[in-house]
Design a protein around this motif. Sequence first.
Motif, PDB file in Angstrom:
ATOM      1  N   ILE A   3       2.580 -42.830 -19.719  1.00 38.72           N
ATOM      2  CA  ILE A   3       3.027 -43.937 -18.862  1.00 38.72           C
ATOM      3  C   ILE A   3       4.522 -43.795 -18.634  1.00 38.72           C
ATOM      4  N   GLU A   4       4.895 -43.693 -17.375  1.00 38.56           N
ATOM      5  CA  GLU A   4       6.309 -43.661 -17.010  1.00 38.56           C
ATOM      6  C   GLU A   4       6.703 -45.074 -16.607  1.00 38.56           C
ATOM      7  N   ASP A   5       7.537 -45.703 -17.422  1.00 42.71           N
ATOM      8  CA  ASP A   5       7.880 -47.114 -17.240  1.00 42.71           C
ATOM      9  C   ASP A   5       8.433 -47.382 -15.845  1.00 42.71           C
ATOM     10  N   GLY A   6       7.793 -48.326 -15.161  1.00 41.14           N
ATOM     11  CA  GLY A   6       8.241 -48.701 -13.822  1.00 41.14           C
ATOM     12  C   GLY A   6       7.709 -47.827 -12.720  1.00 41.14           C
ATOM     13  N   ARG A   7       6.979 -46.753 -13.070  1.00 37.96           N
ATOM     14  CA  ARG A   7       6.410 -45.890 -12.035  1.00 37.96           C
ATOM     15  C   ARG A   7       4.897 -45.795 -12.129  1.00 37.96           C
ATOM     16  N   THR A   8       4.359 -45.552 -13.322  1.00 36.14           N
ATOM     17  CA  THR A   8       2.900 -45.466 -13.478  1.00 36.14           C
ATOM     18  C   THR A   8       2.366 -46.589 -14.373  1.00 36.14           C
ATOM     19  N   GLY A   9       3.232 -47.439 -14.850  1.00 38.75           N
ATOM     20  CA  GLY A   9       2.854 -48.559 -15.706  1.00 38.75           C
ATOM     21  C   GLY A   9       4.121 -49.208 -16.227  1.00 38.75           C
ATOM     22  N   MET A  10       3.945 -50.188 -17.095  1.00 39.80           N
ATOM     23  CA  MET A  10       5.091 -50.860 -17.694  1.00 39.80           C
ATOM     24  C   MET A  10       4.995 -50.713 -19.206  1.00 39.80           C
ATOM     25  N   LEU A  11       6.134 -50.500 -19.859  1.00 41.38           N
ATOM     26  CA  LEU A  11       6.194 -50.386 -21.311  1.00 41.38           C
ATOM     27  C   LEU A  11       7.012 -51.548 -21.858  1.00 41.38           C
ATOM     28  N   ALA A  12       6.399 -52.296 -22.783  1.00 42.00           N
ATOM     29  CA  ALA A  12       7.064 -53.435 -23.417  1.00 42.00           C
ATOM     30  C   ALA A  12       7.417 -53.083 -24.852  1.00 42.00           C
ATOM     31  N   GLU A  13       8.387 -53.786 -25.387  1.00 37.55           N
ATOM     32  CA  GLU A  13       8.851 -53.485 -26.735  1.00 37.55           C
ATOM     33  C   GLU A  13       7.800 -53.877 -27.776  1.00 37.55           C
ATOM     34  N   PRO A  14       7.582 -53.039 -28.785  1.00 37.82           N
ATOM     35  CA  PRO A  14       6.561 -53.299 -29.797  1.00 37.82           C
ATOM     36  C   PRO A  14       6.766 -54.634 -30.502  1.00 37.82           C
ATOM     37  N   ASP A  68       5.339 -59.990  -8.084  1.00 39.45           N
ATOM     38  CA  ASP A  68       5.535 -58.968  -7.053  1.00 39.45           C
ATOM     39  C   ASP A  68       4.249 -58.148  -6.956  1.00 39.45           C
ATOM     40  N   ARG A  69       3.292 -58.694  -6.203  1.00 42.78           N
ATOM     41  CA  ARG A  69       1.977 -58.055  -6.133  1.00 42.78           C
ATOM     42  C   ARG A  69       2.029 -56.700  -5.433  1.00 42.78           C
ATOM     43  N   ASP A  70       2.954 -56.526  -4.481  1.00 45.50           N
ATOM     44  CA  ASP A  70       3.075 -55.219  -3.828  1.00 45.50           C
ATOM     45  C   ASP A  70       3.492 -54.168  -4.856  1.00 45.50           C
ATOM     46  N   PHE A  71       4.481 -54.508  -5.672  1.00 47.64           N
ATOM     47  CA  PHE A  71       4.922 -53.590  -6.716  1.00 47.64           C
ATOM     48  C   PHE A  71       3.787 -53.325  -7.699  1.00 47.64           C
ATOM     49  N   ALA A  72       3.057 -54.380  -8.089  1.00 49.05           N
ATOM     50  CA  ALA A  72       1.942 -54.226  -9.019  1.00 49.05           C
ATOM     51  C   ALA A  72       0.889 -53.285  -8.451  1.00 49.05           C
ATOM     52  N   ASN A  73       0.585 -53.422  -7.161  1.00 50.28           N
ATOM     53  CA  ASN A  73      -0.416 -52.553  -6.533  1.00 50.28           C
ATOM     54  C   ASN A  73       0.061 -51.107  -6.483  1.00 50.28           C
ATOM     55  N   ARG A  74       1.344 -50.908  -6.145  1.00 52.48           N
ATOM     56  CA  ARG A  74       1.891 -49.544  -6.122  1.00 52.48           C
ATOM     57  C   ARG A  74       1.840 -48.920  -7.518  1.00 52.48           C
ATOM     58  N   LEU A  75       2.187 -49.706  -8.508  1.00 52.53           N
ATOM     59  CA  LEU A  75       2.165 -49.237  -9.893  1.00 52.53           C
ATOM     60  C   LEU A  75       0.743 -48.841 -10.297  1.00 52.53           C
ATOM     61  N   GLY A  76      -0.231 -49.693  -9.941  1.00 50.77           N
ATOM     62  CA  GLY A  76      -1.626 -49.403 -10.268  1.00 50.77           C
ATOM     63  C   GLY A  76      -2.119 -48.126  -9.611  1.00 50.77           C
ATOM     64  N   ARG A 113      -5.575 -50.577 -11.925  1.00 52.96           N
ATOM     65  CA  ARG A 113      -4.924 -51.829 -12.316  1.00 52.96           C
ATOM     66  C   ARG A 113      -3.566 -51.535 -12.945  1.00 52.96           C
ATOM     67  N   PRO A 114      -2.560 -52.373 -12.680  1.00 57.10           N
ATOM     68  CA  PRO A 114      -1.282 -52.178 -13.359  1.00 57.10           C
ATOM     69  C   PRO A 114      -1.438 -52.472 -14.854  1.00 57.10           C
ATOM     70  N   VAL A 115      -0.761 -51.694 -15.670  1.00 53.16           N
ATOM     71  CA  VAL A 115      -0.891 -51.783 -17.119  1.00 53.16           C
ATOM     72  C   VAL A 115       0.463 -52.079 -17.750  1.00 53.16           C
ATOM     73  N   VAL A 116       0.443 -52.987 -18.743  1.00 55.49           N
ATOM     74  CA  VAL A 116       1.598 -53.216 -19.602  1.00 55.49           C
ATOM     75  C   VAL A 116       1.169 -52.814 -21.009  1.00 55.49           C
ATOM     76  N   ALA A 117       1.780 -51.769 -21.553  1.00 54.05           N
ATOM     77  CA  ALA A 117       1.428 -51.271 -22.891  1.00 54.05           C
ATOM     78  C   ALA A 117       2.688 -51.212 -23.745  1.00 54.05           C
ATOM     79  N   THR A 118       2.479 -50.928 -25.018  1.00 51.82           N
ATOM     80  CA  THR A 118       3.582 -50.877 -25.974  1.00 51.82           C
ATOM     81  C   THR A 118       4.415 -49.608 -25.786  1.00 51.82           C
ATOM     82  N   ARG A 119       5.735 -49.768 -25.851  1.00 57.00           N
ATOM     83  CA  ARG A 119       6.634 -48.617 -25.789  1.00 57.00           C
ATOM     84  C   ARG A 119       6.608 -47.926 -27.160  1.00 57.00           C
ATOM     85  N   GLU A 120       5.515 -47.218 -27.416  1.00 57.99           N
ATOM     86  CA  GLU A 120       5.312 -46.611 -28.721  1.00 57.99           C
ATOM     87  C   GLU A 120       4.152 -45.621 -28.660  1.00 57.99           C
ATOM     88  N   GLY A 121       4.211 -44.594 -29.463  1.00 58.46           N
ATOM     89  CA  GLY A 121       3.088 -43.677 -29.647  1.00 58.46           C
ATOM     90  C   GLY A 121       2.644 -42.974 -28.377  1.00 58.46           C
TER      91      GLY A 121
END
Length: 197
Positions: A121-132, A148-156, A107-115
């Motif tokens: 997680i490499e932002d935009g390649r293996t997941g997404m990092l959002a600002e804390p 963009d479900r294609d992008f989401a699937n590739r990311l996942g 599953r595509p993941v959005v996690a905190t850009r922290e810790g």
Amino acid sequence: RSQLGIPDDALLLAYSGAFVGWKDHSTVLKAFSKLDPSLNAHLLLIGKGEPGSTVEQQVADLNNPRVKIINPRPDARKILGTVDIYVHSSRREGFGLAVVEALLTGRPVVATREGAFMEYIEDGRTGMLAEPGNPDSFAHKIELLARDRDFANRLGEAGREACVGRFSPRNFAKNMCDFLERMLPKTDKLSRDESPA
């Protein structure tokens, strides 16, 4: 999904974590409120209240039937397999097992850009990092994946491959042994047939 009362055509988001302050559920709840209603998003919070937790009250105040709380349960990992996007706004994870488990489901993941998240997680390649602590940042990343479900699937898929490579038992054991060997002092080894003088 039907067992949880979630429509099949919903965009299902989930966050699994104890209801404690530093898990920062507030950011995810605020981000959810900012999402375009046309996305038909639903949010599943998997966890339970700890002393002093305000998560249940925040959900009640939101008064949105598309936000559900369920207690931790043995099949929580199976539930992650029904999720479209996993979100995790925690502020001080030393590792983040729930995030790794979500990545392993593909599953595509959005996690905190922290810790710890920044370590695997490499932002935009293996997941997404959002600002804390930034609901706008989380909402933006979620909407990007939702539209963009294609992008989401590739990311996942990329997130899963990265986790399998990094956290497989064999690789974990090798990395641990390599680390310990680097940390231990260098000493002369005795052969099996030698004995100390």
